[in-house]
Scaffold this active site. Sequence first.
Site, PDB file in Angstrom:
ATOM      1  N   GLY A  73       0.823  -1.221   0.000  1.00  0.00           N
ATOM      2  CA  GLY A  73       0.000   0.000   0.000  1.00  0.00           C
ATOM      3  C   GLY A  73       0.849   1.260   0.000  1.00  0.00           C
ATOM      4  N   GLY A 137       0.268  -8.765  -4.307  1.00  0.00           N
ATOM      5  CA  GLY A 137       0.320 -10.054  -5.005  1.00  0.00           C
ATOM      6  C   GLY A 137       1.404 -10.060  -6.073  1.00  0.00           C
ATOM      7  N   GLY A 161       6.259  -3.070   2.913  1.00  0.00           N
ATOM      8  CA  GLY A 161       5.894  -3.470   4.273  1.00  0.00           C
ATOM      9  C   GLY A 161       6.305  -4.885   4.635  1.00  0.00           C
ATOM     10  N   THR A 164       6.228  -7.329   1.773  1.00  0.00           N
ATOM     11  CA  THR A 164       7.313  -7.014   0.830  1.00  0.00           C
ATOM     12  C   THR A 164       8.658  -7.531   1.349  1.00  0.00           C
ATOM     13  OG1 THR A 164       6.123  -5.020   0.209  1.00  0.00           O
ATOM     14  CG2 THR A 164       8.444  -5.128  -0.409  1.00  0.00           C
ATOM     15  N   ASP A 192       1.051   1.372   8.934  1.00  0.00           N
ATOM     16  CA  ASP A 192       0.494   0.780  10.160  1.00  0.00           C
ATOM     17  C   ASP A 192       1.534   0.643  11.271  1.00  0.00           C
ATOM     18  OD1 ASP A 192      -1.805   0.587   8.746  1.00  0.00           O
ATOM     19  OD2 ASP A 192      -1.748  -1.584   8.482  1.00  0.00           O
ATOM     20  N   ARG A 237      -4.774  -2.453   9.988  1.00  0.00           N
ATOM     21  CA  ARG A 237      -5.430  -3.737   9.717  1.00  0.00           C
ATOM     22  C   ARG A 237      -5.282  -4.703  10.887  1.00  0.00           C
ATOM     23  NH1 ARG A 237      -5.555  -5.653   4.074  1.00  0.00           N
ATOM     24  NH2 ARG A 237      -3.563  -4.604   3.748  1.00  0.00           N
ATOM     25  N   GLU A 291      -9.378   0.335  11.686  1.00  0.00           N
ATOM     26  CA  GLU A 291     -10.207  -0.468  10.773  1.00  0.00           C
ATOM     27  C   GLU A 291     -10.236  -1.959  11.113  1.00  0.00           C
ATOM     28  OE1 GLU A 291      -8.526  -0.537   6.804  1.00  0.00           O
ATOM     29  OE2 GLU A 291      -6.517  -0.602   7.629  1.00  0.00           O
ATOM     30  N   TYR A 348      -7.871   6.680   3.333  1.00  0.00           N
ATOM     31  CA  TYR A 348      -6.847   6.845   2.300  1.00  0.00           C
ATOM     32  C   TYR A 348      -6.219   8.231   2.317  1.00  0.00           C
ATOM     33  CZ  TYR A 348      -8.200   2.295   0.685  1.00  0.00           C
ATOM     34  OH  TYR A 348      -8.428   0.946   0.634  1.00  0.00           O
ATOM     35  N   ILE A 350      -4.984   9.796   4.786  1.00  0.00           N
ATOM     36  CA  ILE A 350      -3.810   9.932   5.657  1.00  0.00           C
ATOM     37  C   ILE A 350      -2.579   9.256   5.067  1.00  0.00           C
ATOM     38  CG2 ILE A 350      -5.262  10.111   7.726  1.00  0.00           C
ATOM     39  CD1 ILE A 350      -4.200   7.311   8.532  1.00  0.00           C
TER      40      ILE A 350
HETATM   41  N1  LIG Z   1       5.142 -14.429   2.459  1.00  0.00           N
HETATM   42  C1  LIG Z   1       5.441 -13.817   1.315  1.00  0.00           C
HETATM   43  N2  LIG Z   1       6.376 -14.322   0.479  1.00  0.00           N
HETATM   44  C2  LIG Z   1       6.693 -13.697  -0.682  1.00  0.00           C
HETATM   45  N3  LIG Z   1       6.105 -12.558  -1.099  1.00  0.00           N
HETATM   46  C3  LIG Z   1       5.170 -12.007  -0.312  1.00  0.00           C
HETATM   47  C4  LIG Z   1       4.788 -12.599   0.929  1.00  0.00           C
HETATM   48  N4  LIG Z   1       3.824 -11.826   1.482  1.00  0.00           N
HETATM   49  C5  LIG Z   1       3.615 -10.808   0.621  1.00  0.00           C
HETATM   50  N5  LIG Z   1       4.423 -10.898  -0.448  1.00  0.00           N
HETATM   51  C6  LIG Z   1       4.470  -9.989  -1.588  1.00  0.00           C
HETATM   52  O1  LIG Z   1       4.879  -8.701  -1.159  1.00  0.00           O
HETATM   53  C7  LIG Z   1       4.140  -7.680  -1.827  1.00  0.00           C
HETATM   54  C8  LIG Z   1       3.524  -6.731  -0.849  1.00  0.00           C
HETATM   55  O2  LIG Z   1       2.780  -7.445   0.149  1.00  0.00           O
HETATM   56  P1  LIG Z   1       1.500  -6.805   0.862  1.00  0.00           P
HETATM   57  O3  LIG Z   1       0.478  -6.483  -0.176  1.00  0.00           O
HETATM   58  O4  LIG Z   1       1.125  -7.695   1.974  1.00  0.00           O
HETATM   59  O5  LIG Z   1       1.988  -5.391   1.367  1.00  0.00           O
HETATM   60  P2  LIG Z   1       3.052  -5.000   2.462  1.00  0.00           P
HETATM   61  O6  LIG Z   1       4.416  -5.021   1.896  1.00  0.00           O
HETATM   62  O7  LIG Z   1       2.830  -5.826   3.687  1.00  0.00           O
HETATM   63  O8  LIG Z   1       2.677  -3.486   2.679  1.00  0.00           O
HETATM   64  P3  LIG Z   1       1.430  -2.904   3.529  1.00  0.00           P
HETATM   65  O9  LIG Z   1       2.059  -2.197   4.678  1.00  0.00           O
HETATM   66  O10 LIG Z   1       0.749  -1.975   2.619  1.00  0.00           O
HETATM   67  O11 LIG Z   1       0.561  -4.049   3.945  1.00  0.00           O
HETATM   68  C9  LIG Z   1       3.126  -8.382  -2.712  1.00  0.00           C
HETATM   69  O12 LIG Z   1       3.562  -8.283  -4.043  1.00  0.00           O
HETATM   70  C10 LIG Z   1       3.097  -9.803  -2.200  1.00  0.00           C
HETATM   71  O13 LIG Z   1       2.891 -10.748  -3.232  1.00  0.00           O
HETATM   72  O1  LIG Z   2      -6.804  -0.776  -0.028  1.00  0.00           O
HETATM   73  P1  LIG Z   2      -5.433  -1.278   0.062  1.00  0.00           P
HETATM   74  O2  LIG Z   2      -4.472  -0.668  -0.896  1.00  0.00           O
HETATM   75  O3  LIG Z   2      -5.362  -2.775   0.075  1.00  0.00           O
HETATM   76  O4  LIG Z   2      -4.852  -0.805   1.452  1.00  0.00           O
HETATM   77  C1  LIG Z   2      -5.484  -0.914   2.664  1.00  0.00           C
HETATM   78  C2  LIG Z   2      -4.542  -1.404   3.714  1.00  0.00           C
HETATM   79  O5  LIG Z   2      -3.258  -0.876   3.599  1.00  0.00           O
HETATM   80  C3  LIG Z   2      -2.738  -0.517   4.859  1.00  0.00           C
HETATM   81  O6  LIG Z   2      -2.645   0.877   4.876  1.00  0.00           O
HETATM   82  C4  LIG Z   2      -1.362  -1.082   5.090  1.00  0.00           C
HETATM   83  O7  LIG Z   2      -1.386  -2.464   5.141  1.00  0.00           O
HETATM   84  C5  LIG Z   2      -3.762  -1.047   5.875  1.00  0.00           C
HETATM   85  O8  LIG Z   2      -3.886  -0.241   6.996  1.00  0.00           O
HETATM   86  C6  LIG Z   2      -5.009  -1.084   5.060  1.00  0.00           C
HETATM   87  O9  LIG Z   2      -5.896  -2.069   5.514  1.00  0.00           O
HETATM   88 MG   LIG Z   3       1.420  -5.699   5.270  1.00  0.00          MG
END
Ligand SMILES: Nc1ncnc2c1ncn2[C@@H]1O[C@H](COP(=O)(O)OP(=O)(O)OP(=O)(O)O)[C@@H](O)[C@H]1O
Ligand SMILES: O=P(O)(O)OC[C@H]1O[C@](O)(CO)[C@@H](O)[C@@H]1O
Ligand SMILES: [Mg+2]
Length: 455
Positions: A73, A137, A161, A164, A192, A237, A291, A348, A350
């Site tokens: 995100g 994804g 995050g 990632t 978060d 989340r 949320e 969104y 913030i």
């Molecule tokens: N366990 C995992 N192994 C490999 N790739 C992953 C894994 N979990 C998530 N990813 C990949 O990392 C990317 C970001 O993951 P995700 O959408 O969960 O956001 P995030 O990095 O946790 O950030 P946010 O703080 O917005 O949640 C995606 O492209 C996802 O496919």
């Molecule tokens: O709508 P999106 O892009 O999946 O993002 C929402 C989520 O992203 C975050 O900002 C970070 O994981 C969460 O707080 C929230 O649930």
């Molecule tokens: Mg995450």
Amino acid sequence: MMLLLQTYPNPIKENPAYSVVKQFFVNQDDTVPKKVVVQKDSPRGIHFRRAGPRQRVYFESDDVNACIVTCGGLCPGLNTVIREIICGLSYMYGVDKVLGIEGGYRGFYARNTIQLTPKSVNDIHKRGGTILSTSRGGHDTLKIVDNIQDRGINQVYIIGGDGTQKGAAAIFEEIRRRRLKVAVAGIPKTIDNDIAVIDKSFGFDTAVEEAQRAINAAHVEAESVENGIGVVKLMGRYSGFIAMYATLASRDVDCCLIPESPFYLEGKGGLYEFIERRLKENGHMVIVVAEGAGQDLIAESMKSMDHEDASGNKLLLDVGLWLSQGIKNYFTSRQKMTINLKYIDPTYMIRAIPSNASDNVYCTLLAQSAVHGAMAGFTGFTVGLVNGRQTYIPFERVTEKRNKVVITDRMWARLLSSTNQPSFLSSKDVEEANKTEEQPKQTSGEVKCLENGST
Ligand SMILES: Nc1ncnc2c1ncn2[C@@H]1O[C@H](COP(=O)(O)OP(=O)(O)OP(=O)(O)O)[C@@H](O)[C@H]1O
Ligand SMILES: O=P(O)(O)OC[C@H]1O[C@](O)(CO)[C@@H](O)[C@@H]1O
Ligand SMILES: [Mg+2]
């Protein structure tokens, strides 16, 4: 984390801006303790390598072929980090080959790339979002590493995050398995604040500040009418840090609800009883709800199914709407009491804004630390602030658990005493909270180096 064998003198030595700085280079042996408050005679505990420029570097500037990707995100400060990686590589190390991977992880194999220069990114820190765009994804380790190999990339900067960083760890392992001389550096991004080990994530302060505007509006609306209730839904989340800090900062909030702290609505000690009391005492009140709070209660009342997004994150039901409706029903239909409820959902807003001044500085330091680490030949690390110092943290340490508000900790107690809200917890709940606190695995804080593949 690994370190590649360091072979060349650091070109920063020739840079007039840095050559005069006393002790500019970080001593190889400098470490930062994970835990600063210790008891007499307690063991040394985990230490992380202190981040910063080294006397010698692994890469010759002309040989560096770097790339940057942003995933997950949005978060205030993403563009600042991108900008400062490019400027750091160019101005400090004379590196001019930096590729932007568009659209998150899947961009490695399914999207375009763009050449990034200090000139092309000059103004981007003033904008929210990410100029590289992002996605959830689509993490295909083999395809990503094939692409890194095919393009001859030898430094990969991954901003994102917790998900990632897990993806970055998988890329790092595959690169190691293929014995490629490629440094993989993570920069933790999470609005978060749910990434473990680090003091705080960039963009968090900006988000908390922006949340104040929504809380102020809710307060103004609530205090201007009879029995006014302002409900504000904030992001979070699984972790309620934004709601907790926004509440502590504001002082206008009467009740803060977060995912970590279960609550209930009806009966003695429940939320409805508390609202009624506050309205009688003050004539108005403000509720901040993260949320992810109360998801069990909503699921129960709606008999809904579990859904996930493309990254496997839980898709949430709208707690703000659900709570607002519940409060209205309770007071209007059941208590026959007139209330005036305003629901504000700035979620969104913030995270889509540019970072504030202090986050901008923080982003700059993180980006520069990541560049110094990769140039020195460290790999498989996330750069992060630990006890106020920039450090290199092995991926496995930041991914092993999620940072959450500990409801048996002092900070949550401070919030409860600031709002004077009920804790909603029974002694059994407190016992459970103490029990379920995840214990980190006893892995070391040591990072790896590229050349020999050993720790
Ligand atoms: N366990 C995992 N192994 C490999 N790739 C992953 C894994 N979990 C998530 N990813 C990949 O990392 C990317 C970001 O993951 P995700 O959408 O969960 O956001 P995030 O990095 O946790 O950030 P946010 O703080 O917005 O949640 C995606 O492209 C996802 O496919
Ligand atoms: O709508 P999106 O892009 O999946 O993002 C929402 C989520 O992203 C975050 O900002 C970070 O994981 C969460 O707080 C929230 O649930
Ligand atoms: Mg995450």
